[in-house]
Design an enzyme around this catalytic site. Structure first.
Site, PDB file in Angstrom:
ATOM      1  N   SER A 157       0.854  -1.185   0.000  1.00 39.70           N
ATOM      2  CA  SER A 157       0.000   0.000   0.000  1.00 39.70           C
ATOM      3  C   SER A 157       0.890   1.235   0.000  1.00 39.70           C
ATOM      4  O   SER A 157       2.074   1.147   0.313  1.00 39.70           O
ATOM      5  CB  SER A 157      -0.851  -0.020   1.282  1.00 39.70           C
ATOM      6  OG  SER A 157      -1.350   1.263   1.609  1.00 39.70           O
ATOM      7  N   TYR A 169      -3.466  -0.821   9.955  1.00 37.44           N
ATOM      8  CA  TYR A 169      -3.301  -1.125   8.528  1.00 37.44           C
ATOM      9  C   TYR A 169      -1.909  -0.699   8.070  1.00 37.44           C
ATOM     10  O   TYR A 169      -1.205  -1.437   7.380  1.00 37.44           O
ATOM     11  CB  TYR A 169      -4.379  -0.381   7.747  1.00 37.44           C
ATOM     12  CG  TYR A 169      -4.447  -0.628   6.268  1.00 37.44           C
ATOM     13  CD1 TYR A 169      -3.644   0.084   5.382  1.00 37.44           C
ATOM     14  CD2 TYR A 169      -5.349  -1.544   5.743  1.00 37.44           C
ATOM     15  CE1 TYR A 169      -3.730  -0.118   4.017  1.00 37.44           C
ATOM     16  CE2 TYR A 169      -5.445  -1.750   4.372  1.00 37.44           C
ATOM     17  CZ  TYR A 169      -4.632  -1.033   3.517  1.00 37.44           C
ATOM     18  OH  TYR A 169      -4.709  -1.223   2.158  1.00 37.44           O
TER      19      TYR A 169
HETATM   20  C1  GCO Z   1      -7.229   4.531   3.653  1.00 44.08           C
HETATM   21  C2  GCO Z   1      -7.273   3.610   2.460  1.00 44.08           C
HETATM   22  C3  GCO Z   1      -5.864   3.243   2.012  1.00 44.08           C
HETATM   23  C4  GCO Z   1      -5.923   2.578   0.654  1.00 44.08           C
HETATM   24  C5  GCO Z   1      -4.582   2.124   0.132  1.00 44.08           C
HETATM   25  C6  GCO Z   1      -3.697   3.274  -0.201  1.00 44.08           C
HETATM   26  O1  GCO Z   1      -8.096   4.425   4.539  1.00 44.08           O
HETATM   27  O2  GCO Z   1      -6.325   5.386   3.676  1.00 44.08           O
HETATM   28  O3  GCO Z   1      -8.032   2.452   2.743  1.00 44.08           O
HETATM   29  O4  GCO Z   1      -5.306   2.428   2.988  1.00 44.08           O
HETATM   30  O5  GCO Z   1      -6.750   1.448   0.712  1.00 44.08           O
HETATM   31  O6  GCO Z   1      -3.962   1.249   1.024  1.00 44.08           O
HETATM   32  O7  GCO Z   1      -2.495   2.773  -0.771  1.00 44.08           O
END
Ligand code: GCO
Length: 255
Positions: free
Chosen positions: A146, A159
């Site tokens: 990501s 995440y």
């Molecule tokens: C967020 C998004 C991101 C994208 C992606 C960006 O909430 O900022 O979900 O995480 O999904 O990963 O590269």
């Protein structure tokens, strides 16, 4: 040149591929000739996705199992062993998003995101790599990172930690498995038009931020990740290892 990207005769497992980016990658690999195995946690949504692939004339099968559960993963690979199915290409795509400030984040939510987005890649890749090494056949592992593999955004701390881990786990895989002709690399998608991002897409301010933050001035489409996935799954990347390729409209290239 055409054989360089030809996946004919190879079997690809794409985790979390009943929808979104995973399903798009599964379609793309099938279009390049791979026999694709779809995965998700629910048998009904996996079956629906297989039916969609079949309707498009693609060779696809499916198996519902929880990629965060090492026993479920081991059982899946044991079944493929029994059936004579060899995983040549693994796309570790399974992932969830959970948006909450760190000070409000429950440990259980943190753990669920880490397990799904990072630990699952370890669990599934371990089973796949053991067999690739034993067969002496080499293989391909493509992890989905990501933009948050490089930079953080408030409220997506778990995440971000997981996707940062994906970048370094990819390098760790290379360190241990490259000598066995396994190429482990990653794709770092930018902001892509997916269900997971629907709330962001519908938020005018966030939509404007995404469009102003990358020189392409737009969101990406899931199918725009396919070329990089086929490249990293094919002979064209036989001497590429431990890399993360950002498919982000130029986001990380500019100030
Ligand atoms: C967020 C998004 C991101 C994208 C992606 C960006 O909430 O900022 O979900 O995480 O999904 O990963 O590269």
């Amino acid at each position: 040149m055409s054989t360089l990207f030809d996946l004919s005769g190879r079997t690809a497992l794409v985790t979390g591929s009943a929808r979104g980016i995973g399903f798009a990658l599964a379609q793309g690999l099938a279009n390049a000739g791979a026999a694709v195995i779809l995965n998700g946690t629910r048998a009904d949504t996996v079956a629906e996705a297989v039916a969609r692939m079949d309707a498009q004339g693609f060779a696809a099968t499916g198996r519902a199992f929880d990629v965060t559960n090492e026993h479920a993963v081991a059982d899946a690979f044991a079944q493929w062993d029994h059936d004579g199915v060899h995983i040549d290409i693994l796309i570790n795509n399974a992932g969830i998003q959970f948006r909450k400030p760190l000070v409000e984040l429950e440990l259980s939510d943190w753990q669920r995101v880490i397990d799904t987005n990072l630990t699952s890649a370890f669990i599934v890749s371990k089973e796949a790599a053991k067999r690739m090494i034993a067969r002496g056949s080499g293989g391909k592992i493509v992890n989905i990172g990501s933009l948050t593999s490089e930079g953080a955004r408030a409220t997506v701390g778990a995440y971000t930690a997981a996707k940062g881990g994906i970048k370094m786990l990819t390098r760790a895989m290379s360190a241990e498995w490259a000598a066995s002709n396994i190429q482990a690399n990653a794709i770092g998608p930018g902001y892509i038009l997916t269900d997971m991002n629907q709330a962001l897409i519908e938020n005018a301010a966030f939509d404007a931020w995404v469009k102003s933050s990358n020189p392409s001035q737009r969101w990406g489409k899931p199918e725009e990740l396919v070329g990089t996935a086929v490249y990293l799954s094919s002979s064209a990347s036989s001497y590429v290892n431990g890399q993360i390729i950002y498919v982000d409209g130029g986001w990380l290239a500019v100030l």
